[in-house]
Design a protein around this motif. Sequence first.
Motif, short mmCIF file in Angstrom:
data_model
loop_
_atom_site.label_atom_id
_atom_site.label_comp_id
_atom_site.label_asym_id
_atom_site.label_seq_id
_atom_site.Cartn_x
_atom_site.Cartn_y
_atom_site.Cartn_z
N GLY A 176 0.95 -1.53 0.35
CA GLY A 176 -0.34 0.27 0.74
C GLY A 176 0.99 0.95 -0.53
O GLY A 176 0.43 2.51 0.10
N VAL A 177 1.99 1.05 -0.13
CA VAL A 177 3.08 2.52 -0.43
C VAL A 177 3.56 2.10 -0.99
O VAL A 177 4.09 1.54 -1.89
CB VAL A 177 3.37 1.99 1.04
N ILE A 178 4.22 3.88 -2.14
CA ILE A 178 4.68 3.91 -3.60
C ILE A 178 6.47 3.91 -2.74
O ILE A 178 6.96 3.87 -2.33
CB ILE A 178 4.54 5.66 -3.85
N LEU A 185 6.63 11.66 -4.28
CA LEU A 185 6.20 10.07 -4.13
C LEU A 185 6.27 8.80 -3.10
O LEU A 185 5.65 8.21 -3.01
CB LEU A 185 5.63 9.36 -5.70
N TYR A 186 7.98 9.50 -2.72
CA TYR A 186 8.53 8.24 -1.80
C TYR A 186 7.69 7.89 -0.59
O TYR A 186 7.77 8.94 -0.59
CB TYR A 186 9.93 8.16 -1.67
N ASN A 187 7.47 7.08 -0.68
CA ASN A 187 7.08 6.40 0.50
C ASN A 187 5.21 7.06 1.26
O ASN A 187 4.94 6.99 2.07
CB ASN A 187 8.39 6.38 2.06
N GLN A 188 4.75 7.13 0.47
CA GLN A 188 3.30 7.57 0.17
C GLN A 188 2.91 6.82 0.67
O GLN A 188 2.66 5.75 -0.83
CB GLN A 188 3.39 8.77 -0.61
N LYS A 189 0.93 7.20 0.55
CA LYS A 189 -0.07 5.78 0.36
C LYS A 189 -1.01 6.82 0.09
O LYS A 189 -2.44 6.35 -0.53
CB LYS A 189 -1.03 5.47 1.69
N ASP A 190 -0.54 8.37 -0.49
CA ASP A 190 -1.86 9.26 -1.65
C ASP A 190 -0.89 10.21 -1.44
O ASP A 190 0.21 10.47 -2.00
CB ASP A 190 -3.10 9.35 -0.58
N VAL A 191 -1.72 11.05 -2.93
CA VAL A 191 -0.69 12.21 -3.50
C VAL A 191 -0.16 13.28 -2.29
O VAL A 191 -1.31 14.37 -1.80
CB VAL A 191 -2.05 12.76 -4.65
N PRO A 192 1.11 13.33 -2.34
CA PRO A 192 1.54 14.33 -1.10
C PRO A 192 0.88 15.36 -1.15
O PRO A 192 1.38 16.17 -3.06
CB PRO A 192 2.70 14.89 -0.97
N LYS A 215 -5.41 4.96 -10.53
CA LYS A 215 -5.13 2.94 -11.06
C LYS A 215 -4.52 2.77 -9.91
O LYS A 215 -5.93 1.43 -9.95
CB LYS A 215 -3.93 3.98 -11.98
N ALA A 216 -3.34 3.09 -8.87
CA ALA A 216 -3.46 2.09 -7.97
C ALA A 216 -4.50 1.77 -6.76
O ALA A 216 -4.41 0.51 -6.64
CB ALA A 216 -2.25 2.88 -7.07
N LYS A 217 -5.48 3.04 -6.25
CA LYS A 217 -6.27 1.89 -5.23
C LYS A 217 -7.27 1.34 -6.61
O LYS A 217 -7.89 1.26 -5.73
CB LYS A 217 -6.97 3.49 -4.89
N GLN A 218 -7.36 1.63 -7.80
CA GLN A 218 -8.40 0.62 -8.60
C GLN A 218 -7.60 -0.66 -8.88
O GLN A 218 -8.20 -1.48 -9.26
CB GLN A 218 -8.96 1.63 -9.61
#
Length: 151
Positions: A56-58, A102-109, A134-137
């Motif tokens: 769930g993390v980038i 984006l690194y270590n994010q769970k959503d768009v910062p 797209k990743a959430k889908q």
Amino acid sequence: MKYKIITGILVVAVLLLAGCGEKQDSSSMQDGTYTAQMEEYSHGWREFVTITVKNGVIVTAEYNAENASGFIKSWDNAYMNNMKTVTGTYPNEYTRYYAAFLYNQKDVPEIDALTGASSSGANFKRLSEAVVNKAKQGDSSIAFVESLDKE
């Protein structure tokens, strides 16, 4: 007889509870690799963002642009020299700067624009939103993002 009824009820209860396991949170990203790219080329380049999600993390993020032959913008030394002279930054610098958000994010910062690359920053933000959706889908097909000029 009473023992069989209680055992039957317990078996049914266990089966019902097993079906109530943890559900995938639709707001979290699913593991995989996802890409968003601009629909059209701008000044000979088409920008893209590719992320890899794990737990769930980038865990990886790439932001760049390519020309019609697939040559990567941040590898173009002549472009770098011309742009740095005019704006103070260049593709190999600002693509890494933006991707690092984006690194270590769970959503768009929240994304801070870099002076000299604010147009790319606006595109990066829109591409990031599309790729995270797209990743959430869990949809690994490429997301195409319209240029601001077309909207």
